[in-house]
Design a protein around this motif. Structure first.
Motif, mmCIF file in Angstrom:
data_model
loop_
_atom_site.group_PDB
_atom_site.id
_atom_site.type_symbol
_atom_site.label_atom_id
_atom_site.label_comp_id
_atom_site.label_asym_id
_atom_site.label_seq_id
_atom_site.Cartn_x
_atom_site.Cartn_y
_atom_site.Cartn_z
ATOM 1 N N ILE A 46 -7.285 -16.719 -15.527
ATOM 2 C CA ILE A 46 -6.776 -15.736 -14.310
ATOM 3 C C ILE A 46 -7.112 -15.488 -13.521
ATOM 4 O O ILE A 46 -7.131 -15.299 -12.550
ATOM 5 N N ASN A 53 -8.608 -14.646 -3.587
ATOM 6 C CA ASN A 53 -6.987 -15.880 -3.546
ATOM 7 C C ASN A 53 -6.622 -14.512 -2.837
ATOM 8 O O ASN A 53 -4.734 -15.000 -2.983
ATOM 9 N N LEU A 55 -3.316 -14.142 -0.676
ATOM 10 C CA LEU A 55 -3.013 -14.114 0.323
ATOM 11 C C LEU A 55 -2.583 -13.142 2.126
ATOM 12 O O LEU A 55 -2.531 -11.946 1.106
ATOM 13 N N HIS A 57 -1.400 -10.995 5.148
ATOM 14 C CA HIS A 57 -0.105 -10.547 5.650
ATOM 15 C C HIS A 57 -0.664 -9.623 6.719
ATOM 16 O O HIS A 57 -0.417 -8.900 6.648
ATOM 17 N N SER B 44 1.514 -5.614 -0.168
ATOM 18 C CA SER B 44 1.122 -5.975 -1.219
ATOM 19 C C SER B 44 1.070 -5.211 -2.140
ATOM 20 O O SER B 44 1.842 -5.734 -3.293
ATOM 21 N N ARG B 47 5.739 -4.254 -1.265
ATOM 22 C CA ARG B 47 6.813 -6.145 -1.211
ATOM 23 C C ARG B 47 7.514 -6.079 0.190
ATOM 24 O O ARG B 47 9.072 -6.408 -0.302
ATOM 25 N N LEU B 133 -2.647 -22.215 -2.221
ATOM 26 C CA LEU B 133 -2.672 -22.204 -3.758
ATOM 27 C C LEU B 133 -3.019 -20.146 -3.618
ATOM 28 O O LEU B 133 -2.152 -19.683 -4.368
ATOM 29 N N ARG B 134 -2.544 -20.269 -2.185
ATOM 30 C CA ARG B 134 -2.968 -17.872 -2.099
ATOM 31 C C ARG B 134 -1.444 -17.863 -2.009
ATOM 32 O O ARG B 134 -0.920 -16.208 -2.820
ATOM 33 N N GLU B 135 -0.657 -18.704 -1.258
ATOM 34 C CA GLU B 135 1.055 -18.779 -1.120
ATOM 35 C C GLU B 135 1.429 -18.444 -2.723
ATOM 36 O O GLU B 135 2.202 -18.169 -3.256
ATOM 37 N N ILE B 137 0.548 -17.492 -5.548
ATOM 38 C CA ILE B 137 -0.352 -16.736 -6.188
ATOM 39 C C ILE B 137 0.408 -15.671 -6.175
ATOM 40 O O ILE B 137 0.996 -14.052 -6.369
ATOM 41 N N ASP B 138 0.897 -15.815 -4.107
ATOM 42 C CA ASP B 138 1.410 -14.507 -3.745
ATOM 43 C C ASP B 138 2.927 -14.188 -4.408
ATOM 44 O O ASP B 138 3.818 -13.227 -4.645
ATOM 45 N N MET B 187 1.490 -13.569 -14.980
ATOM 46 C CA MET B 187 0.532 -14.408 -13.795
ATOM 47 C C MET B 187 0.168 -15.983 -14.641
ATOM 48 O O MET B 187 0.328 -16.861 -14.200
#
Lengths: 168, 199
Positions: A46, A53, A55, A57, B44, B47, B133-135, B137-138, B187
């Motif tokens: 994890i 990684n 994302l 914004h 982040s 949100r 992958l990032r999406e 995780i987000d 997670m």
């Protein structure tokens, strides 16, 4: 099942938060406990997955207008204050406050030490008979205000006798 | 000395020096360089687009007002990032989201449901596209609580140590460790789908 304390130790081991002795103990646990090894593998995977990684914004509005809006606000705020650099402002405030205090102490001491001035307020003595705020005819106090020092001092003169003003 | 041109060639520290002397153009250049990253950090944690935008704007204004306190030991970006994180944490405390969620988390943090979950080990045989992958995780981050997410972000993305996180979040190191543990386990569960997809 390994207990919660050991789970947190395994995590701290992974995060590099343990002492040498703590690491030694977790190494021993990992060597002899299959579940501890599985948990270590999960936490590790994890951690690797999240690493680098995140994302992005991006700002949801035009960067130029965002920048302009903030710099405009800063200019407006700047005009509301003096043009003195930020780092000097605290020093100036301190100097102003000290000067005001010294002025008051000097006036008080001077009036106490001078019998001929006993009928005058310290501010009268200091300012040559002029008070900072005009006194009313029957007032027995004066007010000293310093905007820069954010200081107000009210001097009550108990020595002067009250003056009766005629009532029409 | 105001900076007018060729700001791209000038380092952050020089722009900060000019801004300290009241040069809003130099400060505007810093905004242009780092506004995306600052907004990203605010988003982040919060949100929420409006909150993130308000906080990132407030962070820039606070940074301007406190430039004299910037000692240059860290980079300007790290410094303003910390201002942003503190503003986010203040905002979350004000909104009492923390308190409301804490009631639900007492059970979780004292050894609740996550401790019973099977351990997930992703299979690294296939790599998803980085953006996809990032999406994912987000999306998973979106599903965990503010407290768990914030600890995870501060540790994994900001690289803060337990002690630093505890100070920022005004809690004990033990609480940070516990929250981080359950955040990671959640997670792992939320991203277990990646395992089926061969990640």
């Amino acid at each position: 099942m390994i207990d919660e304390r050991k789970e947190l130790k395994i995590q701290a081991y992974l995060d590099g938060e343990l002492t040498i002795f703590g690491r030694y103990k977790v190494n021993r646990l990992l060597a002899h406990n299959a579940e501890a090894r599985r948990l270590h593998a999960e936490l590790n995977s994890i951690q690797e997955l999240l690493h680098h990684n995140e994302l992005d914004h991006p700002l949801p509005e035009d960067k130029e207008s965002f920048r302009t809006r903030i710099t405009h606000q800063l200019r407006v705020e700047g005009e509301g204050t003096s043009r003195v650099p930020n780092r000097i402002r605290p020093v100036l405030k301190w100097v102003a406050a000290s000067a005001a205090t010294a002025l008051i102490i000097f006036a008080g001491v001077y009036s106490l030490m001078s019998p001929e001035n006993s009928n005058q307020t310290p501010a009268h003595v200091l300012l040559g008979g002029e008070s900072i705020e005009p006194e009313a005819a029957n007032a027995s106090f004066i007010t000293f205000k310093s905007e820069s020092a954010k200081l107000s001092v009210v001097w009550v003169d108990t020595k002067s006798s009250p003056v009766a003003s005629p009532i029409n | 000395m105001p900076i007018k041109n060729n700001n791209n060639e000038i380092g952050d520290s020089e722009l900060v020096d000019s801004a300290r002397h009241g040069d809003t153009v130099a400060f505007g250049e810093l905004i242009g360089r780092h506004s995306d990253k600052i907004y990203n950090r605010a988003f982040s944690i919060m949100r929420n687009r409006e909150d993130a935008l308000d906080i990132s704007q407030e962070a820039w204004i606070k940074a301007w007002q406190r430039l004299s306190q910037f000692n240059g030991r860290s980079s300007f970006l790290t410094w303003i990032n910390r201002i942003t994180i503190n503003l986010c944490l203040d905002c979350l405390r004000r909104n009492k989201r923390f308190n409301a969620e804490s009631m639900d988390q007492i059970d979780e943090e004292s050894g609740g449901v996550e401790r019973q979950l099977p351990i997930e080990t992703p299979n690294p045989t296939r790599r998803l596209e980085r953006h996809e992958l990032r999406e994912r995780i987000d999306e998973a981050l979106q599903q965990i609580s503010h407290e768990h997410r914030t600890v995870l972000i501060l540790h994994e993305f900001e690289g803060l140590e337990y002690k630093e996180i505890a100070e920022a979040m005004e809690c004990s190191i033990g609480t940070v460790m516990s929250r981080l543990f359950y955040a990671r386990r959640k997670m792992a569960v939320l991203l277990s789908g990646l395992r089926q997809e061969g990640y």
